[in-house]
Design a protein around this motif. Structure first.
Motif, PDB file in Angstrom:
ATOM      1  N   ALA A  90     -41.784  18.699  11.704  1.00  0.00           N
ATOM      2  CA  ALA A  90     -41.231  18.651  12.391  1.00  0.00           C
ATOM      3  C   ALA A  90     -40.847  17.191  12.242  1.00  0.00           C
ATOM      4  CB  ALA A  90     -42.210  18.428  13.498  1.00  0.00           C
ATOM      5  N   SER A  91     -39.788  17.423  12.877  1.00  0.00           N
ATOM      6  CA  SER A  91     -39.672  15.449  13.359  1.00  0.00           C
ATOM      7  C   SER A  91     -39.837  15.207  14.217  1.00  0.00           C
ATOM      8  CB  SER A  91     -38.290  15.350  13.557  1.00  0.00           C
ATOM      9  OG  SER A  91     -37.114  15.997  12.391  1.00  0.00           O
ATOM     10  N   ILE A  92     -40.416  13.941  14.524  1.00  0.00           N
ATOM     11  CA  ILE A  92     -41.557  13.114  15.590  1.00  0.00           C
ATOM     12  C   ILE A  92     -39.752  11.880  16.503  1.00  0.00           C
ATOM     13  CG2 ILE A  92     -42.920  11.595  15.650  1.00  0.00           C
ATOM     14  CD1 ILE A  92     -44.170  14.177  14.411  1.00  0.00           C
ATOM     15  N   TYR A  93     -40.714  12.184  17.590  1.00  0.00           N
ATOM     16  CA  TYR A  93     -39.435  10.972  18.408  1.00  0.00           C
ATOM     17  C   TYR A  93     -40.068  10.510  19.251  1.00  0.00           C
ATOM     18  CZ  TYR A  93     -35.487  14.033  15.709  1.00  0.00           C
ATOM     19  OH  TYR A  93     -34.527  14.616  15.516  1.00  0.00           O
ATOM     20  N   HIS A  94     -41.067   9.448  19.357  1.00  0.00           N
ATOM     21  CA  HIS A  94     -40.920   9.081  21.004  1.00  0.00           C
ATOM     22  C   HIS A  94     -40.746   8.204  21.395  1.00  0.00           C
ATOM     23  CE1 HIS A  94     -43.194   8.098  16.480  1.00  0.00           C
ATOM     24  NE2 HIS A  94     -44.352   8.218  16.819  1.00  0.00           N
ATOM     25  N   ILE A  95     -41.270   8.536  23.042  1.00  0.00           N
ATOM     26  CA  ILE A  95     -41.123   7.989  24.379  1.00  0.00           C
ATOM     27  C   ILE A  95     -42.150   7.474  24.936  1.00  0.00           C
ATOM     28  CG2 ILE A  95     -41.274  10.328  25.743  1.00  0.00           C
ATOM     29  CD1 ILE A  95     -38.521   9.336  27.171  1.00  0.00           C
ATOM     30  N   GLY A  96     -41.675   6.284  25.202  1.00  0.00           N
ATOM     31  CA  GLY A  96     -43.033   5.379  26.232  1.00  0.00           C
ATOM     32  C   GLY A  96     -42.883   5.860  27.842  1.00  0.00           C
ATOM     33  N   MET A  97     -44.117   5.801  28.815  1.00  0.00           N
ATOM     34  CA  MET A  97     -43.672   5.922  29.759  1.00  0.00           C
ATOM     35  C   MET A  97     -44.758   5.134  30.685  1.00  0.00           C
ATOM     36  SD  MET A  97     -40.998   8.125  30.112  1.00  0.00           S
ATOM     37  CE  MET A  97     -40.922   8.102  31.963  1.00  0.00           C
ATOM     38  N   VAL A  98     -44.388   4.552  31.280  1.00  0.00           N
ATOM     39  CA  VAL A  98     -45.791   4.014  31.807  1.00  0.00           C
ATOM     40  C   VAL A  98     -45.520   4.512  33.513  1.00  0.00           C
ATOM     41  CG1 VAL A  98     -44.017   1.511  32.588  1.00  0.00           C
ATOM     42  CG2 VAL A  98     -46.452   1.461  32.437  1.00  0.00           C
ATOM     43  N   ALA A 131     -43.030   7.003  37.013  1.00  0.00           N
ATOM     44  CA  ALA A 131     -43.164   6.820  35.510  1.00  0.00           C
ATOM     45  C   ALA A 131     -41.597   6.445  35.513  1.00  0.00           C
ATOM     46  CB  ALA A 131     -43.078   8.026  35.217  1.00  0.00           C
ATOM     47  N   THR A 132     -41.771   4.939  34.372  1.00  0.00           N
ATOM     48  CA  THR A 132     -40.743   4.228  34.085  1.00  0.00           C
ATOM     49  C   THR A 132     -40.736   4.458  32.625  1.00  0.00           C
ATOM     50  OG1 THR A 132     -40.893   2.334  35.737  1.00  0.00           O
ATOM     51  CG2 THR A 132     -39.584   1.973  34.458  1.00  0.00           C
ATOM     52  N   CYS A 133     -39.050   4.553  31.981  1.00  0.00           N
ATOM     53  CA  CYS A 133     -39.077   4.765  30.587  1.00  0.00           C
ATOM     54  C   CYS A 133     -39.461   3.164  30.001  1.00  0.00           C
ATOM     55  CB  CYS A 133     -38.799   5.040  30.116  1.00  0.00           C
ATOM     56  SG  CYS A 133     -37.710   5.783  28.323  1.00  0.00           S
ATOM     57  N   TYR A 134     -39.999   2.552  28.893  1.00  0.00           N
ATOM     58  CA  TYR A 134     -39.846   1.265  27.758  1.00  0.00           C
ATOM     59  C   TYR A 134     -39.252   1.847  26.990  1.00  0.00           C
ATOM     60  CZ  TYR A 134     -44.907   2.578  26.755  1.00  0.00           C
ATOM     61  OH  TYR A 134     -45.801   3.009  25.593  1.00  0.00           O
ATOM     62  N   VAL A 135     -39.268   2.851  26.520  1.00  0.00           N
ATOM     63  CA  VAL A 135     -38.817   2.850  25.074  1.00  0.00           C
ATOM     64  C   VAL A 135     -38.229   5.144  24.947  1.00  0.00           C
ATOM     65  CG1 VAL A 135     -41.160   3.850  23.514  1.00  0.00           C
ATOM     66  CG2 VAL A 135     -39.019   2.984  22.047  1.00  0.00           C
ATOM     67  N   ASN A 136     -37.203   4.282  24.300  1.00  0.00           N
ATOM     68  CA  ASN A 136     -37.037   5.736  24.049  1.00  0.00           C
ATOM     69  C   ASN A 136     -36.127   6.058  22.665  1.00  0.00           C
ATOM     70  OD1 ASN A 136     -35.377   8.712  24.011  1.00  0.00           O
ATOM     71  ND2 ASN A 136     -34.871   7.901  26.266  1.00  0.00           N
ATOM     72  N   LYS A 137     -36.541   7.247  21.685  1.00  0.00           N
ATOM     73  CA  LYS A 137     -36.287   7.423  20.454  1.00  0.00           C
ATOM     74  C   LYS A 137     -36.226   8.544  20.258  1.00  0.00           C
ATOM     75  CE  LYS A 137     -36.749   3.208  19.266  1.00  0.00           C
ATOM     76  NZ  LYS A 137     -36.037   2.202  18.133  1.00  0.00           N
ATOM     77  N   LEU A 138     -35.315   9.293  21.977  1.00  0.00           N
ATOM     78  CA  LEU A 138     -34.506  10.754  21.492  1.00  0.00           C
ATOM     79  C   LEU A 138     -33.532  10.193  20.846  1.00  0.00           C
ATOM     80  CD1 LEU A 138     -35.835  11.941  24.691  1.00  0.00           C
ATOM     81  CD2 LEU A 138     -36.882  12.211  22.450  1.00  0.00           C
ATOM     82  N   PRO A 139     -33.334  11.374  20.105  1.00  0.00           N
ATOM     83  CA  PRO A 139     -31.391  11.590  19.830  1.00  0.00           C
ATOM     84  C   PRO A 139     -30.570  12.264  20.826  1.00  0.00           C
ATOM     85  CG  PRO A 139     -32.692  13.596  18.786  1.00  0.00           C
ATOM     86  CD  PRO A 139     -34.080  12.367  19.401  1.00  0.00           C
ATOM     87  N   SER A 140     -29.565  11.285  20.656  1.00  0.00           N
ATOM     88  CA  SER A 140     -28.475  11.606  21.998  1.00  0.00           C
ATOM     89  C   SER A 140     -28.304  13.617  22.006  1.00  0.00           C
ATOM     90  CB  SER A 140     -27.200  10.837  20.896  1.00  0.00           C
ATOM     91  OG  SER A 140     -26.469  11.537  20.100  1.00  0.00           O
ATOM     92  N   GLN A 141     -28.378  13.972  20.867  1.00  0.00           N
ATOM     93  CA  GLN A 141     -28.771  15.676  21.225  1.00  0.00           C
ATOM     94  C   GLN A 141     -29.031  16.352  19.958  1.00  0.00           C
ATOM     95  OE1 GLN A 141     -26.416  16.709  23.584  1.00  0.00           O
ATOM     96  NE2 GLN A 141     -26.583  18.574  23.332  1.00  0.00           N
ATOM     97  N   PHE A 142     -30.119  17.637  20.766  1.00  0.00           N
ATOM     98  CA  PHE A 142     -30.737  18.212  20.384  1.00  0.00           C
ATOM     99  C   PHE A 142     -29.384  19.461  19.728  1.00  0.00           C
ATOM    100  CE2 PHE A 142     -33.755  15.682  21.706  1.00  0.00           C
ATOM    101  CZ  PHE A 142     -34.907  15.879  21.140  1.00  0.00           C
ATOM    102  N   ALA A 143     -30.191  20.177  17.999  1.00  0.00           N
ATOM    103  CA  ALA A 143     -29.177  21.451  18.208  1.00  0.00           C
ATOM    104  C   ALA A 143     -30.137  22.465  19.094  1.00  0.00           C
ATOM    105  CB  ALA A 143     -29.507  21.599  16.773  1.00  0.00           C
TER     106      ALA A 143
END
Length: 216
Positions: free
Chosen positions: A100-108, A116-128
């Motif tokens: 599996a690919s790992i994509y981090h997203i940070g919420m506080v 909830a507010t996002c402080y880091v988003n490493k999701l790709p622009s588009q998923f298959a």
């Protein structure tokens, strides 16, 4: 016929055991981390039943040809741990889904407004379109964090019906909100607790999963 949110509480004795370890306020941080890893492993094991596409083929044993079934390696799978507490479950989940690919997203969460507010988003622009997504989020209290993450995923082409969420402790308010917005989600949790206190924390819960995991 309308779809309904599916919430599974697996009756596995190891899930119950490690849940008890995390609940105990006397559990030290190092053991708490181990318990969260085990919960990530066993909840993922339950969550991926009938979720991973397989292919049927034939292999040659030392004695004769034999039918065999394998997980389809071409199916895209993503694990999305919600920082920071979601990292505690990720190790166990990744052990079962090594490709599996790992994509981090940070919420506080704002403790006053509970938003909830996002402080880091490493999701790709588009998923298959066929991507399976496993989200690790130990606590589902008000549901605000997960609702925000789901909005980001759907915007990037993820089908909620292909999403599995693993969580240690959930509460009715979060499940009700998620069911209203994403009725085709599926959640696997170690327990559903009775509710929230006036600060939005799950009761009886297990405290702050992130603080207890990382000793802060």
């Amino acid at each position: 016929m309308a779809l309904k949110l599916r919430v599974h509480v697996p009756p596995h004795p190891l899930i119950k055991h490690w849940l008890g370890v995390t609940r105990d306020e006397a559990t030290p941080s190092v053991l708490f981390r181990s318990a969260m890893t085990e919960l990530g492993r066993w909840l993922t094991y339950e969550a991926i039943r009938e979720w991973l596409p397989t292919i049927d083929t034939t292999v040659q044993t030392p004695l004769a040809p034999c039918p065999a079934t394998f997980v389809n390696p071409e199916t895209p799978i993503a694990i999305v741990p919600i920082l920071r507490a979601g990292l505690a479950l990720m190790e166990g989940a990744q052990a079962l889904l090594p490709l599996a690919s790992i994509y981090h997203i940070g919420m506080v969460r704002d403790e006053e407004t509970l938003e909830a507010t996002c402080y880091v988003n490493k999701l790709p622009s588009q998923f298959a379109p066929e991507t399976r997504v496993l989200i690790s989020e130990p606590m589902l209290a008000t549901g605000g964090t997960l609702i925000a993450v789901m909005a980001e995923l759907v915007q990037r082409g993820v089908d909620p019906a292909l999403v599995r969420i693993i969580s240690v402790v959930t509460a009715p308010p979060a499940l009700q909100k998620l069911g209203g917005l994403y009725p085709d989600l599926t959640i696997f949790t170690a327990t559903i607790d009775e509710g929230l206190n006036d600060k939005g924390f799950i009761v009886p819960g297990l405290g702050d999963a992130g603080d207890r995991t990382f000793g802060t």
